[in-house]
Scaffold this motif. Structure first.
Motif, short mmCIF file in Angstrom:
data_model
loop_
_atom_site.label_atom_id
_atom_site.label_comp_id
_atom_site.label_asym_id
_atom_site.label_seq_id
_atom_site.Cartn_x
_atom_site.Cartn_y
_atom_site.Cartn_z
N ASP A 182 46.22 47.10 43.67
CA ASP A 182 46.75 48.28 42.99
C ASP A 182 45.65 49.21 42.49
O ASP A 182 45.85 49.98 41.55
CB ASP A 182 47.62 47.83 41.80
CG ASP A 182 49.04 48.35 41.93
OD1 ASP A 182 49.23 49.34 42.65
OD2 ASP A 182 49.94 47.78 41.29
N CYS A 183 44.48 49.14 43.13
CA CYS A 183 43.33 49.96 42.68
C CYS A 183 43.67 51.44 42.57
O CYS A 183 43.21 52.10 41.63
CB CYS A 183 42.18 49.82 43.67
SG CYS A 183 40.95 48.61 43.22
N CYS A 214 42.31 37.80 42.45
CA CYS A 214 41.21 38.76 42.36
C CYS A 214 40.38 38.57 41.09
O CYS A 214 40.87 38.76 39.97
CB CYS A 214 41.78 40.19 42.40
SG CYS A 214 40.51 41.45 42.49
N CYS A 249 37.90 47.98 42.81
CA CYS A 249 37.86 48.09 41.35
C CYS A 249 37.35 46.81 40.69
O CYS A 249 36.95 46.82 39.52
CB CYS A 249 39.24 48.42 40.78
SG CYS A 249 39.91 49.98 41.33
S1 SF4 Z 1 40.68 45.20 42.31
FE1 SF4 Z 1 41.86 43.33 42.13
S2 SF4 Z 1 42.76 43.35 40.08
FE2 SF4 Z 1 42.04 45.43 40.55
S3 SF4 Z 1 43.82 46.47 41.35
FE3 SF4 Z 1 42.70 45.64 43.14
S4 SF4 Z 1 43.57 43.59 43.50
FE4 SF4 Z 1 44.24 44.27 41.47
#
Ligand code: SF4
Length: 368
Positions: free
Chosen positions: A313-314, A334, A343
């Motif tokens: 969901d970055c 993550c 992210c």
């Molecule tokens: S980097 Fe990881 S925690 Fe952040 S939005 Fe992407 S998947 Fe989710």
């Protein structure tokens, strides 16, 4: 000088008639806010949301893929700022998905801390092509422009993914649902480009804004200014970082940017094309443009080309639509050791900053 404690006292003394959401658009700001625990010290009806402040997070996936392919298929050295090396691209299982993995597989890829290092590496072996994969906002792109303006060896070229910060904020404001009531504008970008770059926020959109530096005192001064403007129905751009932010910005840096680069429509990973938000090398610097010197390795049919990894969901984190721990994968699949999206990779990424700040679990019960 007003201390952080005194700024907090002033903020708590304000009569806040409703909840106010203030966005910051700088990874350095987000790191300072998180590490100092400022969110917890503010009144409950003041929210600080991280916005588009991470250039590595929005660097086009295709550009990272291209850098990986150049490093693997051409006999070159690829240099990049350190946190680009772990940014994952979308490839089939077992294929190389980051510059770091390409390096482990034998490609000559080196992390650098400044453009001068790129020049030094190119000078050290004039027979070998060196590609500088340069992703960053105005503050990082201006030194790249300065490097090219001053002249570089023939064997050095730049794969440029430079972006301007303010167009992303403009896009949010023009969407009709910006999701914030006030803005803390980035001090370092304003130092380079001048505070004028952020004047459109109050003048065009009636949103209070304050430019802050990176100390708790400066960030709280900016927060106090924005809150007072909101309460009093006023709206202007307050420079709370006057020791470094001057009208007109850094004229040398801006001259280098103008001389070497032009502003073009540009893709932001997971977000799409934002008008006039990217830098491209001007025609007279085409000999040092890696996108012209090397073949285009993009594969249009590549699955999820250009997108975020599945479940990541970055893009919504970058746009301030959700907080990092509202991503289902945060702290589950993550983490900084096993990052899914950019992210969680970059030091300026909100997910990584929140993790470093001690927030270790997702508050999401089901996949959103
Ligand atoms: S980097 Fe990881 S925690 Fe952040 S939005 Fe992407 S998947 Fe989710």
């Amino acid at each position: 000088m007003v201390t952080a404690k005194e700024w907090l006292d002033r903020i708590h003394a304000l009569h806040l008639p409703q909840k106010f959401k203030i966005m910051n658009v700088c990874g350095g700001h987000e790191r300072s806010i998180t590490m100092a625990g400022l969110r917890g010290a503010l009144p409950a009806n003041v929210e600080i949301v991280p916005g588009p402040g991470c250039p590595v997070c929005v660097c086009p996936e295709e550009a990272v893929y291209q850098a990986i392919q150049i490093a693997r298929r051409e006999s070159v050295t690829v240099v990049a700022f350190g946190d680009m090396l772990r940014v994952p691209v979308n490839v089939h299982k077992g294929e190389i998905r980051s510059l770091e993995q390409a390096k482990a597989a034998g490609a000559d890829i080196r992390p650098i801390a400044s453009p001068l290092e790129a020049v030094r590496i190119a000078h050290a072996d004039s027979q070998r092509q060196v590609v500088f994969f340069a992703a960053g906002f105005e503050t990082t792109t201006a030194p790249v422009a300065g490097m090219l303006a001053q002249g570089v060896p023939d064997n050095l070229s730049v794969l440029l993914a430079g972006r301007l910060t303010w167009p992303a904020v403009a896009t949010l404001l023009e969407s009709g649902q910006p999701g914030f009531d006030g803005l803390i504008a980035p001090g370092h970008v304003s130092t380079v480009m001048g505070p004028e770059e952020w004047a459109f926020v109050p003048s065009k959109h009636n949103i209070p804004a304050a430019i802050s530096g990176f100390t708790s005192e400066s960030l709280l001064a900016g927060t106090y200014s924005v809150l007072r403007q909101l309460i009093e129905g006023r709206c202007f751009l307050d420079n709370c970082y006057p020791e470094l932010v001057r009208p007109g910005g850094n004229t040398t840096a801006r001259r280098h940017l103008d001389e070497v680069m032009e502003v073009v429509d540009a893709t932001w990973r997971g977000i799409g094309v934002i008008p006039a938000s990217g830098f491209a090398l001007r025609e007279r610097y085409r000999d040092h443009d890696a996108s012209k010197r090397f073949p285009d390795y993009s594969e249009a049919q590549r699955k999820r080309a250009g997108q975020m990894p599945p479940g990541c969901d970055c893009a919504r984190v970058v746009l301030g639509k959700i907080y990092p721990d509202q991503c289902y994968l945060y702290g589950r699949a993550c983490t900084p050791r096993t990052p899914i999206g950019p992210c969680m990779v970059s030091d300026e990424g909100a997910c990584r900053i929140w993790w470093a700040g001690g927030i270790r679990t997702s508050r999401t019960e089901t996949v959103n």
